[in-house]
Motif scaffolding. Structure first.
Motif, PDB file in Angstrom:
ATOM      1  N   SER A 337       0.851  -1.183   0.000  1.00 50.58           N
ATOM      2  CA  SER A 337       0.000   0.000   0.000  1.00 50.58           C
ATOM      3  C   SER A 337       0.889   1.236   0.000  1.00 50.58           C
ATOM      4  CB  SER A 337      -0.921  -0.005   1.228  1.00 50.58           C
ATOM      5  OG  SER A 337      -1.880   1.029   1.145  1.00 50.58           O
ATOM      6  N   TYR A 338       0.423   2.298  -0.659  1.00 54.33           N
ATOM      7  CA  TYR A 338       1.266   3.450  -0.913  1.00 54.33           C
ATOM      8  C   TYR A 338       0.796   4.694  -0.179  1.00 54.33           C
ATOM      9  CZ  TYR A 338       2.170   0.298  -4.774  1.00 54.33           C
ATOM     10  OH  TYR A 338       2.447  -0.821  -5.510  1.00 54.33           O
ATOM     11  N   ALA A 339       1.754   5.439   0.343  1.00 56.43           N
ATOM     12  CA  ALA A 339       1.477   6.808   0.760  1.00 56.43           C
ATOM     13  C   ALA A 339       1.585   7.690  -0.480  1.00 56.43           C
ATOM     14  CB  ALA A 339       2.469   7.252   1.821  1.00 56.43           C
ATOM     15  N   LEU A 340       0.662   8.626  -0.610  1.00 57.18           N
ATOM     16  CA  LEU A 340       0.699   9.606  -1.699  1.00 57.18           C
ATOM     17  C   LEU A 340       1.155  10.933  -1.106  1.00 57.18           C
ATOM     18  CD1 LEU A 340      -2.780   8.831  -3.342  1.00 57.18           C
ATOM     19  CD2 LEU A 340      -0.602   7.653  -3.692  1.00 57.18           C
ATOM     20  N   ALA A 341       2.217  11.487  -1.667  1.00 54.95           N
ATOM     21  CA  ALA A 341       2.761  12.746  -1.163  1.00 54.95           C
ATOM     22  C   ALA A 341       3.006  13.693  -2.334  1.00 54.95           C
ATOM     23  CB  ALA A 341       4.060  12.498  -0.393  1.00 54.95           C
ATOM     24  N   TYR A 342       3.174  14.975  -2.009  1.00 58.40           N
ATOM     25  CA  TYR A 342       3.395  16.002  -3.025  1.00 58.40           C
ATOM     26  C   TYR A 342       4.892  16.294  -3.153  1.00 58.40           C
ATOM     27  CZ  TYR A 342      -1.610  16.936  -2.332  1.00 58.40           C
ATOM     28  OH  TYR A 342      -2.972  16.825  -2.234  1.00 58.40           O
ATOM     29  N   SER A 343       5.356  16.402  -4.379  1.00 59.20           N
ATOM     30  CA  SER A 343       6.750  16.797  -4.592  1.00 59.20           C
ATOM     31  C   SER A 343       6.917  18.304  -4.469  1.00 59.20           C
ATOM     32  CB  SER A 343       7.221  16.353  -5.980  1.00 59.20           C
ATOM     33  OG  SER A 343       6.439  16.965  -7.000  1.00 59.20           O
ATOM     34  N   SER A 344       5.808  19.040  -4.528  1.00 56.69           N
ATOM     35  CA  SER A 344       5.843  20.508  -4.437  1.00 56.69           C
ATOM     36  C   SER A 344       4.431  20.997  -4.162  1.00 56.69           C
ATOM     37  CB  SER A 344       6.363  21.120  -5.746  1.00 56.69           C
ATOM     38  OG  SER A 344       5.523  20.752  -6.833  1.00 56.69           O
ATOM     39  N   GLY A 345       4.317  22.286  -3.907  1.00 55.92           N
ATOM     40  CA  GLY A 345       2.999  22.894  -3.763  1.00 55.92           C
ATOM     41  C   GLY A 345       2.472  22.984  -2.351  1.00 55.92           C
ATOM     42  N   LYS A 346       3.243  22.536  -1.369  1.00 54.20           N
ATOM     43  CA  LYS A 346       2.852  22.622   0.034  1.00 54.20           C
ATOM     44  C   LYS A 346       3.912  23.406   0.798  1.00 54.20           C
ATOM     45  CE  LYS A 346      -0.932  20.036   0.306  1.00 54.20           C
ATOM     46  NZ  LYS A 346      -2.191  20.455   0.938  1.00 54.20           N
ATOM     47  N   SER A 347       3.560  23.867   1.979  1.00 54.80           N
ATOM     48  CA  SER A 347       4.522  24.615   2.783  1.00 54.80           C
ATOM     49  C   SER A 347       5.659  23.702   3.210  1.00 54.80           C
ATOM     50  CB  SER A 347       3.846  25.201   4.024  1.00 54.80           C
ATOM     51  OG  SER A 347       3.538  24.179   4.958  1.00 54.80           O
ATOM     52  N   ALA A 348       6.834  24.299   3.401  1.00 58.03           N
ATOM     53  CA  ALA A 348       8.008  23.522   3.801  1.00 58.03           C
ATOM     54  C   ALA A 348       7.778  22.828   5.136  1.00 58.03           C
ATOM     55  CB  ALA A 348       9.227  24.447   3.887  1.00 58.03           C
ATOM     56  N   GLU A 349       7.068  23.494   6.048  1.00 54.28           N
ATOM     57  CA  GLU A 349       6.819  22.897   7.363  1.00 54.28           C
ATOM     58  C   GLU A 349       5.937  21.658   7.246  1.00 54.28           C
ATOM     59  OE1 GLU A 349       6.453  26.084   6.643  1.00 54.28           O
ATOM     60  OE2 GLU A 349       8.052  27.037   7.828  1.00 54.28           O
ATOM     61  N   LYS A 350       4.856  21.746   6.451  1.00 50.04           N
ATOM     62  CA  LYS A 350       3.973  20.593   6.265  1.00 50.04           C
ATOM     63  C   LYS A 350       4.733  19.439   5.624  1.00 50.04           C
ATOM     64  CE  LYS A 350      -0.228  22.226   7.464  1.00 50.04           C
ATOM     65  NZ  LYS A 350      -1.139  21.593   8.444  1.00 50.04           N
ATOM     66  N   GLN A 351       5.503  19.749   4.601  1.00 57.66           N
ATOM     67  CA  GLN A 351       6.249  18.711   3.886  1.00 57.66           C
ATOM     68  C   GLN A 351       7.258  18.027   4.801  1.00 57.66           C
ATOM     69  OE1 GLN A 351       4.462  18.044   1.244  1.00 57.66           O
ATOM     70  NE2 GLN A 351       5.883  18.487  -0.425  1.00 57.66           N
ATOM     71  N   GLN A 352       7.858  18.794   5.683  1.00 57.84           N
ATOM     72  CA  GLN A 352       8.813  18.209   6.620  1.00 57.84           C
ATOM     73  C   GLN A 352       8.132  17.205   7.544  1.00 57.84           C
ATOM     74  OE1 GLN A 352      11.127  21.072   8.890  1.00 57.84           O
ATOM     75  NE2 GLN A 352      11.484  19.598  10.532  1.00 57.84           N
ATOM     76  N   VAL A 353       6.931  17.538   8.008  1.00 56.72           N
ATOM     77  CA  VAL A 353       6.201  16.636   8.891  1.00 56.72           C
ATOM     78  C   VAL A 353       5.761  15.389   8.125  1.00 56.72           C
ATOM     79  CG1 VAL A 353       4.215  16.376  10.418  1.00 56.72           C
ATOM     80  CG2 VAL A 353       5.432  18.552  10.337  1.00 56.72           C
ATOM     81  N   VAL A 354       5.289  15.570   6.892  1.00 54.39           N
ATOM     82  CA  VAL A 354       4.880  14.419   6.083  1.00 54.39           C
ATOM     83  C   VAL A 354       6.054  13.471   5.875  1.00 54.39           C
ATOM     84  CG1 VAL A 354       4.130  13.671   3.791  1.00 54.39           C
ATOM     85  CG2 VAL A 354       2.980  15.599   4.909  1.00 54.39           C
ATOM     86  N   ALA A 355       7.200  14.002   5.491  1.00 54.60           N
ATOM     87  CA  ALA A 355       8.380  13.163   5.261  1.00 54.60           C
ATOM     88  C   ALA A 355       8.793  12.440   6.542  1.00 54.60           C
ATOM     89  CB  ALA A 355       9.525  14.010   4.720  1.00 54.60           C
ATOM     90  N   SER A 356       8.737  13.145   7.656  1.00 56.61           N
ATOM     91  CA  SER A 356       9.100  12.550   8.937  1.00 56.61           C
ATOM     92  C   SER A 356       8.127  11.434   9.311  1.00 56.61           C
ATOM     93  CB  SER A 356       9.110  13.620  10.026  1.00 56.61           C
ATOM     94  OG  SER A 356       9.424  13.067  11.288  1.00 56.61           O
ATOM     95  N   PHE A 357       6.832  11.662   9.103  1.00 56.91           N
ATOM     96  CA  PHE A 357       5.833  10.661   9.448  1.00 56.91           C
ATOM     97  C   PHE A 357       5.955   9.414   8.573  1.00 56.91           C
ATOM     98  CE2 PHE A 357       1.413   9.017   8.792  1.00 56.91           C
ATOM     99  CZ  PHE A 357       1.294   8.418  10.030  1.00 56.91           C
TER     100      PHE A 357
END
Length: 393
Positions: A337-357
Motif C-alpha cells: 500500500s502506498y502513501a501519496l505525497a506532493y513533490s511541491s505545492g505545500k509549505s516547507a513545514e507541512k512537507q517536513q512533517v509528512v516526510a518525517s511521518f
C-alpha cells in the motif's frame, strides 16, 4: 521500457537506523484514504506525536477517497492500496511504506479449525457461482493432503506506550527474507456445514478491492474454466465481478473494511476480504489460501513478505506482483500500500512533517505492532521508499 529490479520485502526486523531529532516546531498534518493502512496508522500515530511533537489526523474513507482528496489538494498526504489508473497529479510521489496480507475471513462457528481454499474456490464464492459452504469445490479443498510452511520465529522485546512488551516475529535469513524452518504435511477432512454463504463486499472505491480482484484474475489466469474470473481488477468490487451481483440474494455490500468485517461477524455463514487486523478485532477465523507452489499459507507478515519478494519494483515506487510464479512459502494475496505525497505545492513545514511521518511508518511501526499483521519493509523496496520520501520538498 522502465527499468525494474528484484523486490525484497522481509517481515519483522529487530533494529532500525531511524533516529528522530527534536523538531524545531510542532506541526499538524491531515491525511485520508485506505482503510487497509488505517490499523497501523491509528496504532502508531500517537507514538509519532510522542517522539516528534507532530500531530497526524487520518480520516480513512477508502483508497478512492484518498486519491480524490489528494487530487483536489484537500490533504497533506493520502494512502492508497493501488496507483492511479488515470488523472494522477503531476506532483505525485508514491512511497511504498505499508505491506500486509488481504485476509479471507469467515463466520462458521461449528468449524473449530482453519479452512483451506484454492484461488478457484475463492473466485467462485466471490462471483456467486458457489452459494453454499458444502459445495463440492470447497469440500475438495478441505478433504485432501495439505502442505503448509512453518516460518522460523523468535521473541523480541519492544517498548510500547512506555511498557516493555515481548512479541514473536519471523527470523530473517542472510538476504533479509523470512526463513522457512520446515513444512507441515497433513491429511485434512473438514466437514463444512450445509449453510448458505453470505458474501460481504466493499461498495466504496477501494484499493483493497482492486488488489483482491487482481488476485482473483491473476491467480486463475491459467484455469481452463474461463467463467471463474474473466475481468481485470477494479476499484469497485461489483464492477469487477463476472456476474451482476446486484441480482444475487446472498451478496451484501457495505462501505469500508470495518463495516464488511463487522457484517461477517454478525451473520453466520458470511465471508469477506479485508486487512488481517479486522479479523482479529472481530474474532473471526481466516482461511489458508493455496499459492502457485501448491502450498496453503495463512495471512501473516512472513508469507506476505515472501510473496512480495517475488515481484518487481517499478521506477515510480509502485510494485508489480506475480500470481503464477511458484514461490515457496508465499501468501498469494499480499499487497503493498502506498502513501501519496506532493513533490511541491505545500509549505516547507507541512512537507517536513509528512516526510518525517512516512519515514517513521516505514522504519518503526510494523515492528512495534506485529499483531496488526503488517510486514516490515526492508531491502530494495525500503531503499526505493526512502528515495521517494526524499522527493518531498
Amino acid at each position: 521500457m522502465k527499468s525494474r529490479k528484484r523486490l525484497t520485502v522481509v517481515a519483522i526486523a529487530t533494529s532500525f537506523l531511524f533516529v528522530s531529532a527534536s523538531p524545531a516546531f510542532a506541526g499538524s498534518i491531515n491525511g485520508s484514504g485506505a482503510t487497509f493502512a488505517a490499523p497501523l496508522v491509528d496504532a502508531c500515530k500517537g507514538d509519532f506525536t510522542k517522539d516528534t511533537g507532530h500531530t497526524v489526523n487520518y480520516s480513512g474513507g477508502g483508497s478512492g477517497k484518498g486519491r480524490s482528496d489528494f487530487t483536489g489538494n484537500l490533504v497533506d498526504f493520502a494512502n492508497s492500496d493501488a496507483p492511479y489508473s488515470s488523472g494522477a497529479p503531476a506532483n505525485l510521489i508514491y512511497a511504498p511504506v505499508y505491506a500486509a496480507p488481504i485476509a479471507i475471513m469467515y463466520n462458521l462457528p461449528t468449524i473449530k479449525e482453519p479452512i483451506y481454499l484454492s484461488p478457484a474456490s475463492v473466485a467462485k464464492i466471490f462471483s456467486g457461482y458457489i452459494t453454499n459452504w458444502d459445495a463440492p469445490e470447497i469440500a475438495a479443498d478441505n478433504e485432501r493432503v495439505v502442505t503448509t510452511p512453518i516460518f522460523e520465529t523468535k521473541k523480541i522485546t519492544t517498548t510500547n506506550k512506555g511498557k516493555k512488551v515481548t512479541k514473536t516475529v519471523p527470523v530473517l535469513d542472510s538476504k533479509g527474507k523470512p526463513k522457512i524452518k520446515s513444512y507441515s504435511t497433513k491429511t485434512i477432512n473438514i466437514d463444512l456445514p450445509k449453510q448458505q454463504i453470505t458474501v460481504w463486499y466493499r461498495t466504496d472505491s477501494s484499493g483493497t478491492s482492486e488488489n483482491f480482484t487482481r488476485f482473483l484474475k491473476g491467480a486463475n489466469a491459467t484455469n481452463p474454466d474461463t467463467r471463474i474470473w474473466p475481468k481485470a481488477q477494479n476499484t469497485t468490487f461489483a464492477n469487477g465481478t463476472p456476474n451482476n451481483i446486484s441480482t444475487f440474494f446472498n451478496f451484501q455490500g457495505a462501505s469500508g473494511s470495518a463495516a464488511i468485517s463487522a457484517g461477517v461477524a454478525g451473520k453466520v455463514g458470511s465471508i469477506t476480504y479485508s486487512e488481517l487486523s479486522y479479523a482479529t478485532d472481530n474474532k473471526l477465523p481466516v482461511a489458508f489460501i493455496q499459492n502457485a507452489n501448491g502450498e496453503f499459507v495463512g495471512p501473516d507478515a512472513a508469507g506476505t513478505s515472501t510473496f512480495l519478494g517475488g515481484g518487481t519494483i517499478n521506477d515510480n515506487g509502485t510494485v508489480s506482483v506475480d500470481f503464477v510464479k511458484k514461490i515457496p512459502g508465499a501468501y498469494p494475496i499480499g499487497t503493498t500500500s502506498y502513501a501519496l505525497a506532493y513533490s511541491s505545492g505545500k509549505s516547507a513545514e507541512k512537507q517536513q512533517v509528512v516526510a518525517s511521518f512516512l519515514t517513521y511508518m516505514l522504519e518503526k511501526c510494523a515492528s512495534k505492532y506485529p499483531e496488526k499483521g503488517f510486514a516490515q519493509i526492508t531491502g530494495p523496496l525500503a531503499t526505493k521508499a526512502k528515495e521517494q520520501i526524499a522527493k518531498i520538498k
